[in-house]
Design an enzyme around this catalytic site. Structure first.
Site, mmCIF file in Angstrom:
data_model
loop_
_atom_site.group_PDB
_atom_site.id
_atom_site.type_symbol
_atom_site.label_atom_id
_atom_site.label_comp_id
_atom_site.label_asym_id
_atom_site.label_seq_id
_atom_site.Cartn_x
_atom_site.Cartn_y
_atom_site.Cartn_z
ATOM 1 N N SER A 1 -54.786 -18.955 36.747
ATOM 2 C CA SER A 1 -53.652 -19.435 37.530
ATOM 3 C C SER A 1 -54.226 -20.360 38.590
ATOM 4 O O SER A 1 -55.056 -19.928 39.394
ATOM 5 C CB SER A 1 -52.947 -18.241 38.170
ATOM 6 O OG SER A 1 -51.976 -18.684 39.090
ATOM 7 N N LYS B 1 -52.492 -22.043 33.742
ATOM 8 C CA LYS B 1 -51.173 -21.955 34.384
ATOM 9 C C LYS B 1 -51.285 -22.678 35.708
ATOM 10 O O LYS B 1 -52.242 -22.468 36.455
ATOM 11 C CB LYS B 1 -50.807 -20.487 34.574
ATOM 12 C CG LYS B 1 -49.853 -20.158 35.718
ATOM 13 C CD LYS B 1 -49.480 -18.689 35.700
ATOM 14 C CE LYS B 1 -49.268 -18.143 37.109
ATOM 15 N NZ LYS B 1 -49.024 -16.686 37.118
ATOM 16 N N LYS C 1 -49.274 -23.747 39.362
ATOM 17 C CA LYS C 1 -48.141 -23.459 40.237
ATOM 18 C C LYS C 1 -47.341 -24.741 40.400
ATOM 19 O O LYS C 1 -47.922 -25.829 40.537
ATOM 20 C CB LYS C 1 -48.641 -22.985 41.598
ATOM 21 C CG LYS C 1 -49.373 -21.643 41.537
ATOM 22 C CD LYS C 1 -48.403 -20.494 41.266
ATOM 23 C CE LYS C 1 -49.105 -19.156 41.349
ATOM 24 N NZ LYS C 1 -48.183 -18.034 41.115
ATOM 25 N N ASP D 1 -45.749 -21.812 36.897
ATOM 26 C CA ASP D 1 -45.154 -20.696 37.651
ATOM 27 C C ASP D 1 -44.508 -21.262 38.906
ATOM 28 O O ASP D 1 -45.187 -21.865 39.745
ATOM 29 C CB ASP D 1 -46.266 -19.693 38.013
ATOM 30 C CG ASP D 1 -45.722 -18.422 38.678
ATOM 31 O OD1 ASP D 1 -44.509 -18.343 38.945
ATOM 32 O OD2 ASP D 1 -46.540 -17.506 38.928
ATOM 33 N N GLU E 1 -42.587 -19.680 34.482
ATOM 34 C CA GLU E 1 -42.525 -18.352 35.083
ATOM 35 C C GLU E 1 -41.636 -18.383 36.328
ATOM 36 O O GLU E 1 -41.795 -19.252 37.185
ATOM 37 C CB GLU E 1 -43.964 -17.935 35.442
ATOM 38 C CG GLU E 1 -44.152 -16.502 35.847
ATOM 39 C CD GLU E 1 -45.646 -16.204 36.103
ATOM 40 O OE1 GLU E 1 -46.515 -16.911 35.558
ATOM 41 O OE2 GLU E 1 -45.932 -15.278 36.872
ATOM 42 N N ASP F 1 -41.490 -12.600 36.296
ATOM 43 C CA ASP F 1 -42.531 -11.895 37.041
ATOM 44 C C ASP F 1 -41.824 -11.074 38.122
ATOM 45 O O ASP F 1 -41.494 -9.884 37.912
ATOM 46 C CB ASP F 1 -43.519 -12.938 37.622
ATOM 47 C CG ASP F 1 -44.577 -12.374 38.556
ATOM 48 O OD1 ASP F 1 -44.518 -11.187 38.888
ATOM 49 O OD2 ASP F 1 -45.471 -13.136 38.996
ATOM 50 N N LYS G 1 -47.294 -6.826 36.187
ATOM 51 C CA LYS G 1 -48.238 -6.587 37.270
ATOM 52 C C LYS G 1 -48.094 -5.122 37.620
ATOM 53 O O LYS G 1 -46.996 -4.672 37.988
ATOM 54 C CB LYS G 1 -47.889 -7.432 38.501
ATOM 55 C CG LYS G 1 -48.234 -8.907 38.342
ATOM 56 C CD LYS G 1 -47.886 -9.705 39.565
ATOM 57 C CE LYS G 1 -48.251 -11.169 39.350
ATOM 58 N NZ LYS G 1 -47.549 -12.045 40.304
ATOM 59 N N GLY H 1 -51.794 -11.363 37.863
ATOM 60 C CA GLY H 1 -52.828 -11.077 38.853
ATOM 61 C C GLY H 1 -52.288 -11.280 40.251
ATOM 62 O O GLY H 1 -51.271 -11.963 40.442
HETATM 63 O O1 OSB Z 1 -46.898 -15.277 40.841
HETATM 64 O O2 OSB Z 1 -48.484 -14.752 39.556
HETATM 65 C C1 OSB Z 1 -48.065 -14.975 40.699
HETATM 66 C C2 OSB Z 1 -50.964 -14.806 43.181
HETATM 67 C C3 OSB Z 1 -50.351 -14.236 44.272
HETATM 68 C C4 OSB Z 1 -49.002 -13.960 44.198
HETATM 69 C C5 OSB Z 1 -48.280 -14.249 43.031
HETATM 70 C C6 OSB Z 1 -48.913 -14.791 41.936
HETATM 71 C C7 OSB Z 1 -50.271 -15.108 42.029
HETATM 72 C C8 OSB Z 1 -51.015 -15.755 40.967
HETATM 73 C C9 OSB Z 1 -52.495 -15.556 40.981
HETATM 74 O O3 OSB Z 1 -50.529 -16.503 40.153
HETATM 75 C C10 OSB Z 1 -53.023 -14.841 39.810
HETATM 76 C C11 OSB Z 1 -54.461 -14.481 40.034
HETATM 77 O O4 OSB Z 1 -55.315 -15.334 39.769
HETATM 78 O O5 OSB Z 1 -54.747 -13.360 40.487
HETATM 79 MG MG MG Z 2 -45.960 -15.321 38.934
#
Ligand code: OSB
Ligand code: MG
Length: 378
Positions: free
Chosen positions: A135, A161, A163, A188, A213, A238, A262, A290
């Site tokens: 991510s 992925k 953001k 995402d 996402e 999510d 998660k 994550g």
């Molecule tokens: O939406 O998946 C998410 C990190 C913090 C809060 C929300 C998210 C995330 C990530 C990071 O996308 C995923 C990771 O590398 O741990």
């Molecule tokens: Mg997410």
């Protein structure tokens, strides 16, 4: 398993690189670790609540106080047959899933050690290696993002992925696709869009994304169903999936075709398994999300990802992407094929670095029966 004591620790850990989502940027993390002492065996876990109430209403202070004042007191002194039995004991507390998950997962770790079994097998895992994606947060520039993607692809990660948010979306995706037409790519939004962005969101369909996402509100299922009917791209939920019931409603309403699990968001391993099993029965693939975990939470994500319906690469990546030095030995490493293998020692297979944890601890509190003792500093 008799629950003898519960210890909370707060650590402060700088991230190697800032992480930015549609709800903000962080440069370091306050990390909350939970240890349970059962029959002389320590079980460890990480509470994934963040520094502030932005991803969810929970944050490190609500988790600490909720564990200390309400959750730990119902577990202390109890004799549990299985770690999962803790979930019903804690159910009188409404919400606070990340706080509950930290306790339940620490108990699973203790149970695995006590039974001399690998945690992944105890959870019902069947895969002996898991598929890894990354991510990648919003960067200072498009060039910086492309460089990061190049590095992660070279490291072998199976899915990228990124953001997105208004102003950092279509042109970014277009640039990525221009350079890498074939990679497995998803995005995402962390709730950055609204239903009246429909015309804009439909343009995401050009980029053959594996999924988008959480485009809409964090607590919504209904409007996601309406949106999914208008998009070719699969929606993955999510934030909206807090328990198996939410997954069932989302699937029945057609609000998503993929679900991100998660373990902290759904309240612990037993509910994560319930979401997994429901999705498997309904033909919906899942992947493991994550929360920028240290090796302690990361090791739990690795174990969970061995369940058979984790059919898509997760956001479970190498320790060195986040930390100068991780809290576990060995660190979590990813093979050049973008996989993490699981091993057979009892527990997670990742040993706790006690000295390092002590060095980084800024606050600790142990709950043991009636009186709580508290100390400040390491
Ligand atoms: O939406 O998946 C998410 C990190 C913090 C809060 C929300 C998210 C995330 C990530 C990071 O996308 C995923 C990771 O590398 O741990
Ligand atoms: Mg997410």
């Amino acid at each position: 398993m008799k629950v003898e004591a519960i210890t909370l620790r707060e650590l402060c850990m700088p991230l190697k690189h800032f992480f930015e989502t549609s709800f903000g940027r962080i440069e370091s993390r306050r990390v909350l670790l939970v240890t349970v002492l059962c029959d002389g065996i320590e079980g460890w876990s990480e509470c994934v609540a963040a520094d502030g109430p932005f991803f969810s209403y929970e944050w490190i202070e609500t988790a600490w106080a909720t564990i200390r004042d309400f959750l730990a007191p119902v577990l202390i002194g109890m004799n549990l047959t299985r770690a999962k039995d803790s979930a019903s004991l804690m159910s009188r507390v409404r919400g606070h899933s990340m706080a509950k998950a930290a306790l339940e997962n620490a108990l699973w770790d203790a149970e695995a050690k006590q039974l001399q079994q690998p945690l992944w097998k105890l959870l019902g895992g069947t895969l002996n290696e898991i598929a890894c994606g990354v991510s990648i947060g919003i960067q200072n520039s498009r060039e910086q993002l492309l460089e990061k993607i190049e590095t992660e692809l070279a490291a072998g990660y199976q899915r990228i992925k990124v953001k997105v948010k208004p102003g950092w979306d279509l042109d970014v995706l277009a640039k990525i696709r221009q350079r890498w037409p074939q990679i497995l790519l998803s995005c995402d939004a962390n709730s950055a869009y609204r239903p009246n962005d429909l015309d804009h969101l439909r343009k995401f369909d050009e980029f053959q994304l594996l999924m988008i996402e959480q485009p809409l509100w964090d607590d919504d299922i209904y409007q996601h169903a309406a949106l999914q009917r208008q998009l070719k791209t699969s929606i993955c939920l999510d934030e909206s999936i807090r328990q198996a019931r939410d997954a069932e409603q989302a699937i029945e309403m057609g609000a998503c075709r993929i679900i991100n699990i998660k373990v902290g968001r759904v309240g612990g391993f037993s509910e994560a398994i319930a979401v997994h099993d429901l999705c498997q029965q309904r033909g919906i693939p899942v992947w493991c999300g994550g929360m920028l975990e240290t090796g302690i939470g990361r090791a739990h994500n690795v174990a969970l990802s061995t369940l058979p319906n984790f059919r898509l690469p997760g956001d479970v990546s190498a320790s060195k992407r986040y930390w100068y030095e991780d809290l576990v030995e060995p660190e979590v490493e990813v093979s050049p094929r973008g996989t993490i293998g699981v091993s057979d020692p009892p527990g997670t297979g990742y040993a706790i670095k006690g000295d390092l944890i002590q060095k980084l601890t800024v606050r600790t509190e142990t709950i043991r029966g009636r009186a709580a003792e508290s100390t400040s500093g390491a």
